[in-house]
Scaffold this motif. Structure first.
Motif, PDB file in Angstrom:
ATOM      1  N   ALA A 492      60.480  57.655  22.586  1.00 18.90           N
ATOM      2  CA  ALA A 492      60.907  56.458  21.859  1.00 18.90           C
ATOM      3  C   ALA A 492      60.640  55.174  22.646  1.00 18.90           C
ATOM      4  CB  ALA A 492      62.383  56.559  21.481  1.00 18.90           C
ATOM      5  N   PRO A 493      60.942  55.093  23.952  1.00 17.93           N
ATOM      6  CA  PRO A 493      60.632  53.842  24.678  1.00 17.93           C
ATOM      7  C   PRO A 493      59.147  53.491  24.647  1.00 17.93           C
ATOM      8  CG  PRO A 493      62.176  55.178  25.931  1.00 17.93           C
ATOM      9  CD  PRO A 493      61.684  56.038  24.804  1.00 17.93           C
ATOM     10  N   LEU A 494      58.283  54.506  24.676  1.00 11.40           N
ATOM     11  CA  LEU A 494      56.850  54.262  24.623  1.00 11.40           C
ATOM     12  C   LEU A 494      56.449  53.655  23.285  1.00 11.40           C
ATOM     13  CD1 LEU A 494      54.143  54.751  26.192  1.00 11.40           C
ATOM     14  CD2 LEU A 494      53.970  56.893  24.910  1.00 11.40           C
ATOM     15  N   ARG A 495      57.140  54.030  22.222  1.00 10.84           N
ATOM     16  CA  ARG A 495      56.802  53.581  20.874  1.00 10.84           C
ATOM     17  C   ARG A 495      57.614  52.381  20.420  1.00 10.84           C
ATOM     18  NH1 ARG A 495      58.555  56.430  17.212  1.00 10.84           N
ATOM     19  NH2 ARG A 495      59.961  57.830  18.339  1.00 10.84           N
ATOM     20  N   ALA A 496      58.440  51.823  21.310  1.00  8.00           N
ATOM     21  CA  ALA A 496      59.432  50.833  20.890  1.00  8.00           C
ATOM     22  C   ALA A 496      58.804  49.608  20.230  1.00  8.00           C
ATOM     23  CB  ALA A 496      60.286  50.415  22.087  1.00  8.00           C
ATOM     24  N   ARG A 497      57.672  49.156  20.750  1.00 10.93           N
ATOM     25  CA  ARG A 497      57.045  47.973  20.150  1.00 10.93           C
ATOM     26  C   ARG A 497      56.512  48.291  18.747  1.00 10.93           C
ATOM     27  NH1 ARG A 497      54.217  43.437  23.474  1.00 10.93           N
ATOM     28  NH2 ARG A 497      55.659  43.150  25.210  1.00 10.93           N
ATOM     29  N   ARG A 498      55.930  49.433  18.587  1.00 11.50           N
ATOM     30  CA  ARG A 498      55.425  49.806  17.262  1.00 11.50           C
ATOM     31  C   ARG A 498      56.586  49.883  16.259  1.00 11.50           C
ATOM     32  NH1 ARG A 498      51.639  52.246  14.091  1.00 11.50           N
ATOM     33  NH2 ARG A 498      52.436  53.761  12.582  1.00 11.50           N
ATOM     34  N   VAL A 499      57.682  50.471  16.686  1.00 12.29           N
ATOM     35  CA  VAL A 499      58.831  50.599  15.785  1.00 12.29           C
ATOM     36  C   VAL A 499      59.373  49.217  15.417  1.00 12.29           C
ATOM     37  CG1 VAL A 499      61.199  51.444  15.597  1.00 12.29           C
ATOM     38  CG2 VAL A 499      59.440  52.888  16.618  1.00 12.29           C
ATOM     39  N   ALA A 500      59.479  48.323  16.415  1.00 11.67           N
ATOM     40  CA  ALA A 500      59.979  46.973  16.143  1.00 11.67           C
ATOM     41  C   ALA A 500      59.053  46.226  15.190  1.00 11.67           C
ATOM     42  CB  ALA A 500      60.135  46.208  17.453  1.00 11.67           C
ATOM     43  N   GLU A 501      57.754  46.360  15.403  1.00 14.08           N
ATOM     44  CA  GLU A 501      56.791  45.680  14.523  1.00 14.08           C
ATOM     45  C   GLU A 501      56.896  46.188  13.095  1.00 14.08           C
ATOM     46  OE1 GLU A 501      51.965  45.716  13.859  1.00 14.08           O
ATOM     47  OE2 GLU A 501      52.721  45.620  15.911  1.00 14.08           O
ATOM     48  N   ARG A 502      56.909  47.503  12.925  1.00 14.96           N
ATOM     49  CA  ARG A 502      56.974  48.051  11.569  1.00 14.96           C
ATOM     50  C   ARG A 502      58.304  47.722  10.910  1.00 14.96           C
ATOM     51  NH1 ARG A 502      52.659  48.475   9.136  1.00 14.96           N
ATOM     52  NH2 ARG A 502      53.544  50.001   7.684  1.00 14.96           N
ATOM     53  N   ALA A 503      59.374  47.730  11.681  1.00 19.76           N
ATOM     54  CA  ALA A 503      60.683  47.382  11.117  1.00 19.76           C
ATOM     55  C   ALA A 503      60.693  45.939  10.633  1.00 19.76           C
ATOM     56  CB  ALA A 503      61.781  47.610  12.152  1.00 19.76           C
ATOM     57  N   ALA A 504      60.090  45.047  11.406  1.00 15.08           N
ATOM     58  CA  ALA A 504      60.041  43.638  11.006  1.00 15.08           C
ATOM     59  C   ALA A 504      59.224  43.461   9.740  1.00 15.08           C
ATOM     60  CB  ALA A 504      59.462  42.800  12.143  1.00 15.08           C
ATOM     61  N   LEU A 505      58.069  44.119   9.661  1.00 17.31           N
ATOM     62  CA  LEU A 505      57.215  43.966   8.487  1.00 17.31           C
ATOM     63  C   LEU A 505      57.869  44.545   7.234  1.00 17.31           C
ATOM     64  CD1 LEU A 505      53.762  44.797  10.111  1.00 17.31           C
ATOM     65  CD2 LEU A 505      54.556  42.559   9.299  1.00 17.31           C
ATOM     66  N   VAL A 506      58.531  45.675   7.380  1.00 20.90           N
ATOM     67  CA  VAL A 506      59.211  46.268   6.228  1.00 20.90           C
ATOM     68  C   VAL A 506      60.364  45.368   5.776  1.00 20.90           C
ATOM     69  CG1 VAL A 506      60.714  48.185   5.542  1.00 20.90           C
ATOM     70  CG2 VAL A 506      58.524  48.649   6.661  1.00 20.90           C
ATOM     71  N   LEU A 507      61.117  44.838   6.734  1.00 15.76           N
ATOM     72  CA  LEU A 507      62.215  43.943   6.377  1.00 15.76           C
ATOM     73  C   LEU A 507      61.685  42.677   5.702  1.00 15.76           C
ATOM     74  CD1 LEU A 507      65.152  43.116   6.362  1.00 15.76           C
ATOM     75  CD2 LEU A 507      64.913  42.389   8.758  1.00 15.76           C
ATOM     76  N   GLN A 508      60.648  42.086   6.256  1.00 17.09           N
ATOM     77  CA  GLN A 508      60.053  40.911   5.612  1.00 17.09           C
ATOM     78  C   GLN A 508      59.529  41.257   4.219  1.00 17.09           C
ATOM     79  OE1 GLN A 508      57.174  39.723   8.648  1.00 17.09           O
ATOM     80  NE2 GLN A 508      58.443  37.978   9.230  1.00 17.09           N
ATOM     81  N   GLY A 509      58.885  42.415   4.094  1.00 20.42           N
ATOM     82  CA  GLY A 509      58.386  42.835   2.793  1.00 20.42           C
ATOM     83  C   GLY A 509      59.493  42.970   1.775  1.00 20.42           C
ATOM     84  N   SER A 510      60.610  43.557   2.191  1.00 22.29           N
ATOM     85  CA  SER A 510      61.738  43.715   1.280  1.00 22.29           C
ATOM     86  C   SER A 510      62.266  42.357   0.826  1.00 22.29           C
ATOM     87  CB  SER A 510      62.856  44.505   1.973  1.00 22.29           C
ATOM     88  OG  SER A 510      64.014  44.559   1.162  1.00 22.29           O
ATOM     89  N   LEU A 511      62.384  41.422   1.752  1.00 21.01           N
ATOM     90  CA  LEU A 511      62.883  40.094   1.407  1.00 21.01           C
ATOM     91  C   LEU A 511      61.934  39.368   0.452  1.00 21.01           C
ATOM     92  CD1 LEU A 511      64.139  39.016   4.945  1.00 21.01           C
ATOM     93  CD2 LEU A 511      65.574  39.453   2.939  1.00 21.01           C
ATOM     94  N   LEU A 512      60.636  39.475   0.718  1.00 26.71           N
ATOM     95  CA  LEU A 512      59.676  38.762  -0.129  1.00 26.71           C
ATOM     96  C   LEU A 512      59.550  39.397  -1.506  1.00 26.71           C
ATOM     97  CD1 LEU A 512      56.878  37.931   2.464  1.00 26.71           C
ATOM     98  CD2 LEU A 512      58.719  36.465   1.642  1.00 26.71           C
ATOM     99  N   VAL A 513      59.611  40.701  -1.589  1.00 28.67           N
ATOM    100  CA  VAL A 513      59.549  41.365  -2.895  1.00 28.67           C
ATOM    101  C   VAL A 513      60.719  40.926  -3.766  1.00 28.67           C
ATOM    102  CG1 VAL A 513      59.830  43.617  -4.026  1.00 28.67           C
ATOM    103  CG2 VAL A 513      58.159  43.340  -2.181  1.00 28.67           C
ATOM    104  N   ARG A 514      61.866  40.723  -3.145  1.00 31.97           N
ATOM    105  CA  ARG A 514      63.051  40.334  -3.909  1.00 31.97           C
ATOM    106  C   ARG A 514      63.124  38.849  -4.212  1.00 31.97           C
ATOM    107  NH1 ARG A 514      67.686  41.917  -0.355  1.00 31.97           N
ATOM    108  NH2 ARG A 514      66.143  42.413   1.248  1.00 31.97           N
ATOM    109  N   HIS A 515      62.616  38.029  -3.310  1.00 32.00           N
ATOM    110  CA  HIS A 515      62.916  36.596  -3.423  1.00 32.00           C
ATOM    111  C   HIS A 515      61.709  35.680  -3.577  1.00 32.00           C
ATOM    112  CE1 HIS A 515      66.941  37.775  -2.420  1.00 32.00           C
ATOM    113  NE2 HIS A 515      66.637  38.139  -1.190  1.00 32.00           N
ATOM    114  N   ALA A 516      60.523  36.118  -3.220  1.00 32.57           N
ATOM    115  CA  ALA A 516      59.359  35.228  -3.243  1.00 32.57           C
ATOM    116  C   ALA A 516      58.603  35.374  -4.558  1.00 32.57           C
ATOM    117  CB  ALA A 516      58.433  35.553  -2.076  1.00 32.57           C
ATOM    118  N   PRO A 517      57.748  34.407  -4.887  1.00 39.24           N
ATOM    119  CA  PRO A 517      56.881  34.553  -6.061  1.00 39.24           C
ATOM    120  C   PRO A 517      55.995  35.791  -5.941  1.00 39.24           C
ATOM    121  CG  PRO A 517      56.863  32.292  -5.264  1.00 39.24           C
ATOM    122  CD  PRO A 517      57.595  33.099  -4.233  1.00 39.24           C
ATOM    123  N   ALA A 518      55.560  36.296  -7.078  1.00 37.70           N
ATOM    124  CA  ALA A 518      54.766  37.530  -7.095  1.00 37.70           C
ATOM    125  C   ALA A 518      53.508  37.410  -6.247  1.00 37.70           C
ATOM    126  CB  ALA A 518      54.402  37.878  -8.538  1.00 37.70           C
ATOM    127  N   ALA A 519      52.874  36.237  -6.248  1.00 35.35           N
ATOM    128  CA  ALA A 519      51.649  36.059  -5.457  1.00 35.35           C
ATOM    129  C   ALA A 519      51.913  36.292  -3.983  1.00 35.35           C
ATOM    130  CB  ALA A 519      51.087  34.652  -5.681  1.00 35.35           C
TER     131      ALA A 519
END
Length: 555
Positions: A492-519
């Motif tokens: 897990a420590p070796l992969r920590a940056r990858r996990v943080a990056e994917r977690a951030a992108l998924v969280l941002q994606g969730s927020l934008l799907v719910r709140h941003a314009p479709a484009a």
């Protein structure tokens, strides 16, 4: 032969016309810097719609020529250390250009320091976050003491008797510089002293010692390696007490008006953040008061660090937005190859991609501010979400700022490389938030600690992402993959940056799907979650709604 004025070839030379200025954008001044749909929608969505009028008022100041001149002058005329007066007395003071004080007066007066903690209205911290992002657009360096003053309040509350004395002044909207007895000032600023030269982020390696006296005060002896804003009034400092690493309050001036020992050895010569003084203080019989339990220093000061990390996210989102505004302004007014830059297909791709990055960062930053606001009002679910999501946001948004600012600078071509454009200052500031308050590795490993020790934090994160379930198949697939990554294993420590990056992108994606314009949501999921993105900005795929994305540019 004598040449007369009438016969001189120079006399009949045509007037010089080589310096006629054409096809250059006008300065980006005299506008409302808050005229940004992403910022305004986010502030309203997170509960501070009542603040929009004030946000526009601050935006007009930030967009004005006078304030922009302050920002330039505060960075060109850097702080100067005065260790002694003319008679040889130790004074340990830092002198700032008047422009710096104008910036501080503006931001403290707008409530960007501690004022939100004294404001009982829901959304007070979101309102403050929106203002903080606007102030970052203007100048980032002066916001270091502003941020630390905001962040110190929850940590200081671990010592209720000290909070009763100092909190009313830390939450003041009055900027009152100068070293004087705290009780005689109209407002106070705070800082922190954590790192030492031998340990850095490993604060448990600190060697500064604390000794208790019979009157209940303590005496510190040691050094700190990176303490910013040394002219602040109060500092939270970590030191080794008999019971272990502990947190202490150190005032620059004691209650009786005497100077506390706070020897500034030098100011750091930093890459950026030039308007802000960062110092190496030494303590020698320095008077201090214990904050929190002895031996629980990290647990105590982490309440301050959590809030400064939130400001790192907000500051980086604001820095991306500021650079994008300059790039968009240039492209709207500059022509090349027979068309305005903003109408050129490839430049539209670059600007749309930067707008997408900016919207994702701003939306996440304001969501974190909303969680902080609701947590202070007693929402434990939001508190748990903030614990994990702050580490994720701190890692990713701060990592994205240098790349985004570099791309925005390039939109201006050689003009962007010229100091007069202001872009080089933005570029020098860009790496800072990823380093301060825990570098990328520290943030990624902090995510792992939250996953291991606080299952409620992961559950709150899962609830947040699941709110967009079914909204976009690419998001659903990325979330499924991330949940597998979140399972802790030996590597897990070796992969920590990858996990943080994917977690951030998924969280941002969730927020934008719910709140941003479709484009916006569609382009984000296509480029950030489905893998259809190049390594540089400006690689959004054909079929992207570029017109829709470009409507999200700040004015």
């Amino acid at each position: 032969m004598t040449t007369t004025a009438a016969t001189s070839p120079l006399a009949s030379a045509p007037s010089a016309t080589t310096h006629t200025v054409t096809n250059q954008p006008p300065p980006l001044t005299g506008h409302d810097a808050a005229a940004d749909p992403v910022l305004l929608e986010g502030v309203e969505r997170e509960g501070a719609g009542w603040h929009l009028e004030d946000l526009h008022r601050l935006g007009r100041v930030v967009g004005g020529e006078e304030a922009q001149h302050w920002a330039d002058q505060a960075n060109r005329h850097e702080p100067e250390l005065r260790t002694h007066d003319r008679y040889g007395n130790r004074i340990d003071e830092v002198e700032f250009h008047p422009a710096y004080h104008r910036l501080m007066d503006l931001s403290v007066g707008e409530g960007l320091a501690g004022a939100a903690w004294a404001d009982g209205r829901p959304g007070a911290h979101v309102a403050r976050a929106g203002g903080f992002m606007l102030a970052t657009t203007l100048e980032a360096g002066h916001l270091c003491p502003v941020s630390m003053t905001y962040a110190v309040v929850p940590a200081l509350r671990h010592a209720p008797e000290l909070a009763a004395v100092y909190e009313p002044l830390l939450t003041s909207r009055s900027y009152d510089p100068g070293l004087r007895a705290p009780a005689g000032k109209r407002g106070l600023l705070a800082g922190m002293g954590m790192t030492e030269k031998q340990g850095g982020s490993d604060v448990r390696a600190n060697t500064t010692t604390a000794t208790e006296l019979p009157d209940g005060t303590w005496r510190l002896r040691g050094h700190k390696w990176f303490t910013s804003a040394p002219m602040n009034d109060l500092f939270l400092v970590l030191a080794q007490a008999p019971g272990g690493l502990s947190c202490f309050l150190v005032p620059r001036v004691l209650p009786d008006g005497g100077r506390n020992t706070f020897r500034i050895q030098r100011l750091k010569d930093k890459l950026g953040n030039r308007s802000n003084a960062s110092s190496e203080p030494e303590f020698d019989d320095t008077v201090a008061w214990l904050v929190g339990a002895e031996g629980k220093g990290v647990r105590t000061i982490i309440d301050m660090v959590t809030m400064t990390r939130l400001d790192c996210v907000l500051g980086s989102a604001g820095g991306i937005r500021a650079a994008l505004a300059q790039a968009a302004h240039h492209a709207r007014h500059r022509s090349a190859f027979g068309a305005r830059l903003i109408d050129q297909p490839l430049m539209r791709n670059v600007l749309a991609d930067l707008a997408l990055e900016s919207e994702a960062a701003t939306t996440l930053g304001l969501r974190l501010a909303g969680a902080a606001d609701r947590a202070r009002l007693g929402d434990e679910g939001e508190r748990a979400f903030l614990r994990l999501a702050t580490a994720v946001g701190k890692y990713w948004v701060c990592k994205r700022q240098p790349a985004a600012v570099a791309e925005a600078l390039e939109c201006l071509g050689g003009n962007g490389y010229d100091e007069a454009s202001g872009m080089p200052r933005m570029y020098r500031e860009a790496p800072l938030n990823s380093i301060w308050e825990g570098s990328g590795n520290v943030s990624a490993l902090d995510l792992l600690r939250a996953l291991a020790r606080e299952p409620e934090a992961l559950e709150a994160f899962r609830t947040e992402v699941d709110a967009a379930a079914g909204g976009d198949a690419r998001l659903d697939a990325a979330w499924t993959g991330l949940q597998g990554e979140l399972r802790l294993t030996e590597d897990a420590p070796l992969r920590a940056r990858r996990v943080a990056e994917r977690a951030a992108l998924v969280l941002q994606g969730s927020l934008l799907v719910r709140h941003a314009p479709a484009a916006v949501a569609d382009a984000f999921c296509a480029s950030r979650l489905a893998g259809d993105q190049g390594l540089a900005f400006g690689t959004l795929p054909p079929g992207t709604d570029f017109a829709g994305l470009l409507t999200r540019l700040p004015a």
